[in-house]
Design a protein around this motif. Sequence first.
Motif, PDB file in Angstrom:
ATOM      1  N   GLN A 135       0.702  -1.157  -0.095  1.00  0.00           N
ATOM      2  CA  GLN A 135      -0.102  -0.040  -0.200  1.00  0.00           C
ATOM      3  C   GLN A 135       0.890   1.517   0.009  1.00  0.00           C
ATOM      4  OE1 GLN A 135      -2.428   1.024   3.652  1.00  0.00           O
ATOM      5  NE2 GLN A 135      -3.981   1.747   2.123  1.00  0.00           N
ATOM      6  N   MET A 136       0.471   2.159  -1.001  1.00  0.00           N
ATOM      7  CA  MET A 136       1.372   3.353  -1.077  1.00  0.00           C
ATOM      8  C   MET A 136       0.692   4.382  -0.595  1.00  0.00           C
ATOM      9  SD  MET A 136       3.470   3.634  -4.527  1.00  0.00           S
ATOM     10  CE  MET A 136       3.503   5.444  -4.493  1.00  0.00           C
ATOM     11  N   HIS A 137       1.253   5.331   0.480  1.00  0.00           N
ATOM     12  CA  HIS A 137       0.513   6.568   0.855  1.00  0.00           C
ATOM     13  C   HIS A 137      -1.044   6.415   1.482  1.00  0.00           C
ATOM     14  CE1 HIS A 137       3.918   8.616  -0.513  1.00  0.00           C
ATOM     15  NE2 HIS A 137       3.657   8.247  -1.890  1.00  0.00           N
ATOM     16  N   ASN A 138      -1.077   5.032   1.831  1.00  0.00           N
ATOM     17  CA  ASN A 138      -2.454   4.707   2.427  1.00  0.00           C
ATOM     18  C   ASN A 138      -3.549   4.827   1.454  1.00  0.00           C
ATOM     19  OD1 ASN A 138      -1.359   3.724   4.886  1.00  0.00           O
ATOM     20  ND2 ASN A 138      -2.021   5.595   5.865  1.00  0.00           N
ATOM     21  N   SER A 139      -3.215   4.770   0.209  1.00  0.00           N
ATOM     22  CA  SER A 139      -4.143   5.273  -0.981  1.00  0.00           C
ATOM     23  C   SER A 139      -4.166   4.406  -1.999  1.00  0.00           C
ATOM     24  CB  SER A 139      -3.838   6.599  -1.477  1.00  0.00           C
ATOM     25  OG  SER A 139      -3.878   7.530  -0.299  1.00  0.00           O
ATOM     26  N   PHE A 140      -2.833   3.929  -2.558  1.00  0.00           N
ATOM     27  CA  PHE A 140      -2.844   2.822  -3.453  1.00  0.00           C
ATOM     28  C   PHE A 140      -2.076   1.651  -3.346  1.00  0.00           C
ATOM     29  CE2 PHE A 140      -1.884   7.544  -4.824  1.00  0.00           C
ATOM     30  CZ  PHE A 140      -3.212   7.689  -5.502  1.00  0.00           C
ATOM     31  N   ILE A 141      -2.792   0.569  -3.995  1.00  0.00           N
ATOM     32  CA  ILE A 141      -2.427  -0.552  -3.699  1.00  0.00           C
ATOM     33  C   ILE A 141      -1.553  -1.025  -5.182  1.00  0.00           C
ATOM     34  CG2 ILE A 141      -3.292  -3.118  -3.858  1.00  0.00           C
ATOM     35  CD1 ILE A 141      -5.673  -1.971  -2.440  1.00  0.00           C
TER      36      ILE A 141
ATOM     37  N   LYS B 126     -11.879   4.957   2.228  1.00  0.00           N
ATOM     38  CA  LYS B 126     -11.386   6.263   1.579  1.00  0.00           C
ATOM     39  C   LYS B 126      -9.852   6.242   1.498  1.00  0.00           C
ATOM     40  CE  LYS B 126     -15.293   8.225   1.273  1.00  0.00           C
ATOM     41  NZ  LYS B 126     -16.088   7.431   1.966  1.00  0.00           N
ATOM     42  N   THR B 127      -9.407   7.081   0.495  1.00  0.00           N
ATOM     43  CA  THR B 127      -7.987   7.223   0.442  1.00  0.00           C
ATOM     44  C   THR B 127      -7.592   7.920   1.777  1.00  0.00           C
ATOM     45  OG1 THR B 127      -8.339   8.237  -1.867  1.00  0.00           O
ATOM     46  CG2 THR B 127      -6.454   9.224  -0.862  1.00  0.00           C
ATOM     47  N   GLY B 128      -6.235   7.605   1.864  1.00  0.00           N
ATOM     48  CA  GLY B 128      -5.817   7.655   3.189  1.00  0.00           C
ATOM     49  C   GLY B 128      -6.056   6.689   4.343  1.00  0.00           C
ATOM     50  N   THR B 129      -6.755   5.497   3.904  1.00  0.00           N
ATOM     51  CA  THR B 129      -6.659   4.480   5.201  1.00  0.00           C
ATOM     52  C   THR B 129      -6.134   3.375   4.975  1.00  0.00           C
ATOM     53  OG1 THR B 129      -9.335   4.979   4.736  1.00  0.00           O
ATOM     54  CG2 THR B 129      -8.752   3.339   6.025  1.00  0.00           C
ATOM     55  N   PRO B 130      -5.211   3.097   6.070  1.00  0.00           N
ATOM     56  CA  PRO B 130      -4.375   2.003   5.988  1.00  0.00           C
ATOM     57  C   PRO B 130      -5.294   0.829   5.932  1.00  0.00           C
ATOM     58  CG  PRO B 130      -4.153   3.508   8.376  1.00  0.00           C
ATOM     59  CD  PRO B 130      -5.382   3.794   7.371  1.00  0.00           C
ATOM     60  N   LEU B 131      -4.742  -0.061   5.088  1.00  0.00           N
ATOM     61  CA  LEU B 131      -5.305  -1.364   4.850  1.00  0.00           C
ATOM     62  C   LEU B 131      -4.214  -2.590   5.165  1.00  0.00           C
ATOM     63  CD1 LEU B 131      -7.012  -0.939   1.509  1.00  0.00           C
ATOM     64  CD2 LEU B 131      -8.156  -0.803   3.797  1.00  0.00           C
ATOM     65  N   ASN B 132      -4.639  -3.685   5.809  1.00  0.00           N
ATOM     66  CA  ASN B 132      -3.852  -4.893   6.146  1.00  0.00           C
ATOM     67  C   ASN B 132      -3.580  -5.614   4.933  1.00  0.00           C
ATOM     68  OD1 ASN B 132      -5.821  -6.433   6.139  1.00  0.00           O
ATOM     69  ND2 ASN B 132      -5.861  -6.056   8.427  1.00  0.00           N
ATOM     70  N   GLN B 133      -2.819  -6.642   4.915  1.00  0.00           N
ATOM     71  CA  GLN B 133      -2.582  -7.320   3.615  1.00  0.00           C
ATOM     72  C   GLN B 133      -3.837  -8.020   3.409  1.00  0.00           C
ATOM     73  OE1 GLN B 133       0.506  -7.219   2.764  1.00  0.00           O
ATOM     74  NE2 GLN B 133       0.222  -8.219   0.999  1.00  0.00           N
TER      75      GLN B 133
END
Length: 624
Positions: free
Chosen positions: A439-445, A574-581
């Motif tokens: 995940q990049m910048h909590n926005s892109f996978i 939303k953009t900016g949300t951290p996601l786990n694997q």
Amino acid sequence: MEGVIKLLPDLVANQIAAGEVIQRPASAVKELMENAVDAGASVVELWIGDAGKKLIMIVDNGCGMSPADSRLCFERHATSKISRSEDLFRITTLGFRGEALASVAAVSQLELKTRREEDELATSVRIEGGKFISQEPTTHPIGTTIAVKNLFYNIPARRNFLKSNNLEMKHILEEFTRLALAGERITFKMFNDGKEMYHLPATNLKQRIVNLYGGHYNSRFVPIAQETDIIRISGFIGKPEFSKKIRGEQYFFVNGRFIRHPYLHHAVLKAYSELISESSFPSYFIFLDIDPSQVDVNIHPTKTEVNFIENQAIYAILHTAVRNSLGKHNLTPSIEFEPETGFNTYFPKDREIRPPGITINPDYNPFNPQPNAPEPKRTGLQSSSSRGQTSMLNQRGWEKLYEVRARQDEKDDAGFFPSEPETETDKSSAGVCDAKILQMHNSFIVTSIKSGMLIINQQFAHQRILYERFVQEIAKGEPVSQQLLFPLEISLSQGDMITFEAIREYLHAIGFLFSISETGMVTFTGIPAGLPQEGLATVIETLMHEWNEERDLSASSAVKTRLARFMAARLCVKTGTPLNQKEMQSLVDQLFNTEHPESTPTGKMVYIILPQSELEERFNKNLT
Ligand code: ADP
Ligand code: MG
């Protein structure tokens, strides 16, 4: 030779004026309620029938009118509030143009009953389409009742132009709210088709806000107060965390009159600028008290726009007042944010970072079915059970595209979350891909695929996923809900209740489970599967506001699609949300299970593929 210019008959002049002053039922509500306030009433009742189209009635216990005035008040420019032009510079009443009653009477069937304290008998006056019908003695308590029936009955074009009851009612509620906010020491009641919607006892401003919007507003605001030579500022401003994505409760009152003032709005926004995102708005109820001679309220017929002589000074004072209030209540951050760790740190700080130029291979089609693709593993937590034929096709295409990662997954099978980063880099057979998802910048996978690098916009992807799910669920009526461990309560204002009623069936259709109490408390016991529980209240609020924006929809299938669309836009991660694997993987899987993974419901690109060939080409350029 005879001239061609004639003076317009009063009737026509009044109808023309009515076009300016009375645009819809809400305008009549505003004018008549203002008159009641100006008359010094301590109790004002508003009765609405058929969203104001059939009936608008205002009952007040103000000063009333003499028999002579009760007829005269319908003349154009008849006002008791000013008599000399100097008076224009010291206006302390809401009305002063003497146009409202003449205008309302010109376009409705109106009945007035009024009595002053010193009169024994009350007077009743009837006027239809601006024509005097009758005047007779009657009985009435001290004060005035004005009943406006069948607004625009004699102007079909206007009447047909009126919007749905829901929308007209919203406008009426807005006017009612503005007056109720400005007059907290007056008791206001409102009845809609005979049912009491509001009973606002005389109180202070804070309590008035709570009575209007519901108990949850109690903790959302902090007071603002500033006194200078030219202006006194008071009221409440919203805590930054309760700012909304939609413009909503932004209220300025100047000397007790609601006004719009984009310039001052900006002063407030600027004070919040580092505290809330650019796309959200703080709520505020700000009262400005200023010497009337310093204000020109006359620039707009409905008087919602004003000019200050000291515009710039007031801007600065207001900005400071808002900042002070936020600071005093510890709502401004004292510590700077930590620099983001992650990809960022690998770039030298002093060099300009340019986004890579991406060219897409026009012949490349990830959905071209190709033979021998292995079956990918699906860990989608929330993927729906059945899929149509078309999505199977896409799925096939995706399997191909995603082939390498799928193999990698088999290795990870033991646990869902590999807690440590793997030490041994697992190269695929093609020798190019390490199929970790980042995940990049909590926005892109970001992940590698056979042909290169896949970059997914997480928000857009989830929007697409939810949209298709909601469309299906609304169509089938079989939503998947997740029970809440602790029921969540949201209290709604009367205004919100109308909207909530309108969207409740759709909320049910997509998996919300809830009950509503008489007092406007909604208790949620379940939400659509896979949605975060935090911020539910905000989500519901936003949904309702957006529903109102889209109000002229009829109950066609288009409504459902649109609803699905804006539900998806609201509820998505939303953009900016951290996601786990696991969440990222589930998101990717679900995305490529949709019918149109490539775009959002509103047509935005969901993912980008950076072909390997492109990467190679870029690295093979010689630096000169
Ligand atoms: P304005 O409010 O600008 O004076 P209106 O057309 O709204 O003009 O009202 C005309 C006049 O009628 C007012 O100036 C006031 O004297 C009288 N009037 C209107 N409504 C009321 C009321 N509810 N109670 C007492 N007087 C009223
Ligand atoms: Mg008036």
